[in-house]
Scaffold this motif. Structure first.
Motif, mmCIF file in Angstrom:
data_model
loop_
_atom_site.group_PDB
_atom_site.id
_atom_site.type_symbol
_atom_site.label_atom_id
_atom_site.label_comp_id
_atom_site.label_asym_id
_atom_site.label_seq_id
_atom_site.Cartn_x
_atom_site.Cartn_y
_atom_site.Cartn_z
ATOM 1 N N THR A 1 0.830 -1.201 0.000
ATOM 2 C CA THR A 1 0.000 0.000 0.000
ATOM 3 C C THR A 1 0.864 1.250 0.000
ATOM 4 N N VAL A 2 1.952 1.230 0.770
ATOM 5 C CA VAL A 2 2.884 2.354 0.784
ATOM 6 C C VAL A 2 3.658 2.426 -0.529
ATOM 7 N N GLN B 1 2.893 1.601 -3.507
ATOM 8 C CA GLN B 1 2.127 2.016 -4.689
ATOM 9 C C GLN B 1 2.254 3.500 -4.980
ATOM 10 N N ARG B 2 2.708 4.275 -4.000
ATOM 11 C CA ARG B 2 2.920 5.699 -4.255
ATOM 12 C C ARG B 2 4.098 5.931 -5.198
ATOM 13 N N ASP B 3 5.011 4.948 -5.282
ATOM 14 C CA ASP B 3 6.261 5.154 -6.005
ATOM 15 C C ASP B 3 6.472 4.220 -7.192
ATOM 16 N N ASP C 1 4.282 1.655 -10.400
ATOM 17 C CA ASP C 1 3.033 1.248 -11.056
ATOM 18 C C ASP C 1 2.844 -0.269 -11.091
ATOM 19 N N GLN D 1 -8.440 5.815 -9.309
ATOM 20 C CA GLN D 1 -7.468 6.565 -8.507
ATOM 21 C C GLN D 1 -8.146 7.458 -7.472
#
Length: 387
Positions: free
Chosen positions: A132-133, A135-137, A139, A159
């Motif tokens: 989950t964390v 996925q910010r960085d 794809d 999104q």
């Protein structure tokens, strides 16, 4: 070093796109697993797919009828014995009730699997938090959820969403959108705090990018007002002003807004449009009607008022957009309230996270082979109450 802590540290130190490889190597070193595969549920909740670049099944694994799907649906570890004596443990990867996928680990024997099963199941949950964390960085985890290409409007909508399910001791919440790869206007949003759950069910107007842009503006206006600590009726008024200022009444947004007080089960509701709410209580389904108010953005400076509704422990609330209750069959008859009530009753034993998908599958059968001409949203809220 404790082997559980060693795996946890390895996951936290891994590069965002390398979590599957990191968990595989750490579990080999600490737990003697022969292999580990990470599978993620696709947007349509139909299959499990391996993360790009990671070893795993070449073909998607069905969520319905497979051992991996059973672990995903039951949210419990499932053991599968191989002819050579090895055991595959299928472990749910879940974050606070949001079901992401399944981690499958292969061990030498049933005894070895049973010995480490509790820790392995907990590490699968740790992996979910790290994903989950991450996925910010990267794809790669978004790509793993795609069985097909998303339309641009659908990309924008997914999104925008918070998650697909959420659980707390007081409630369980789940929602799903269809067609998953081509949605445009329907949406849901929620936020929880120590004493409240706020839930928005949105029935978007229009089609394609235009519908998605309208919903994005509306949801972000509501979030902006919510995060300022404003009461739900004033949230509606401020979002109404934001939408009207941009569209001048040409486009507007239908939304059902819920503010649930967790200590009492008292709901404050603003009904600004077409999403419907039904209650299942003691195996009886009742449509709950509120005072109809204007959709957001239809006119300038509309005032909104909140109405109250009391929940009882054991209540199930089901929210649907008009893409559900207005869908015609090939013969022309609409899905309607009666068919929806039957679907709600027949799925009453399913958890809140599974119920929306089951109703949407039944809706697809009612519609037949014809393509949907509107997107559809089903959300389910189970109220357990406070102990």
């Amino acid at each position: 070093m404790n082997r559980f802590v060693a795996v946890e540290r390895a996951l936290r130190a891994a590069a965002p796109h390398l979590l599957p490889a990191a968990v595989r190597e750490a579990l080999r070193a600490g737990y003697g697993v022969r292999d580990a595969e990470l599978l993620m549920a696709d947007y349509g909740l139909a299959v499990l797919q391996s993360v790009p670049g990671a070893p795993g099944p070449v073909d998607p694994v069905s969520l319905h009828g497979s051992t991996e799907g059973r672990a995903f649906g039951s949210q419990e570890p499932v053991l599968e014995q191989s002819p050579d004596g090895r055991v595959r443990a299928h472990l749910p990867v879940t974050v606070r009730g949001d079901r992401l996928g399944v981690l499958t680990v292969t061990l030498a024997s049933a005894e070895e699997a049973q010995e480490g099963l509790d820790e392995l199941a907990e590490l699968a949950r740790v992996l979910g938090h790290e994903m989950t964390v991450a996925q910010r960085d990267t794809d790669v985890y978004h790509q793993a959820r795609r069985r097909d290409r998303l339309t641009l409007a659908a990309e924008m909508q997914w999104q925008l969403l918070p998650a697909r399910s959420c659980t707390r001791p007081e409630y369980a919440l789940g929602a799903q959108l269809e067609p998953a790869y081509a949605i445009f206007g329907d949406n849901f949003d929620w936020s929880t705090s120590a004493d409240r759950l706020l839930l928005y069910i949105t029935n978007g107007m229009g089609e394609g990018i235009d519908a998605s842009l309208l919903t994005n503006l509306g949801i972000n206006a509501l979030r902006n007002a919510r995060r300022a600590g404003i009461p739900i009726a004033d949230q509606a008024a401020l979002a109404d002003q934001a939408i009207y200022a941009h569209y001048r009444g040409r486009e507007y947004l239908s939304v059902l807004m819920i503010d649930l007080e967790l200590s009492t089960g008292l709901m404050r509701v603003v009904d600004a449009g077409s999403p419907q709410m039904l209650r299942l209580r003691d195996r009886t389904v009742t449509a709950v009607d509120f005072e109809a108010q204007l959709p957001l953005g239809m006119f300038e400076e509309t005032d909104y008022t909140a109405q109250e509704f009391q929940l009882e422990p054991g209540d199930r609330l089901v929210f649907v957009s008009d893409g559900v209750h207005g869908v015609p069959a090939p013969g022309g008859e609409r899905y309607g309230e009666r068919a929806l009530a039957r679907a709600i009753t027949s799925t009453r034993l399913l958890p809140a996270a599974d119920m929306p998908g089951a109703v949407l599958r039944e809706l697809s059968g009612h519609r037949g082979s014809r393509e949907p001409d509107d997107d559809a949203l089903v959300a389910c809220l189970d109220w357990f109450g406070t102990s």
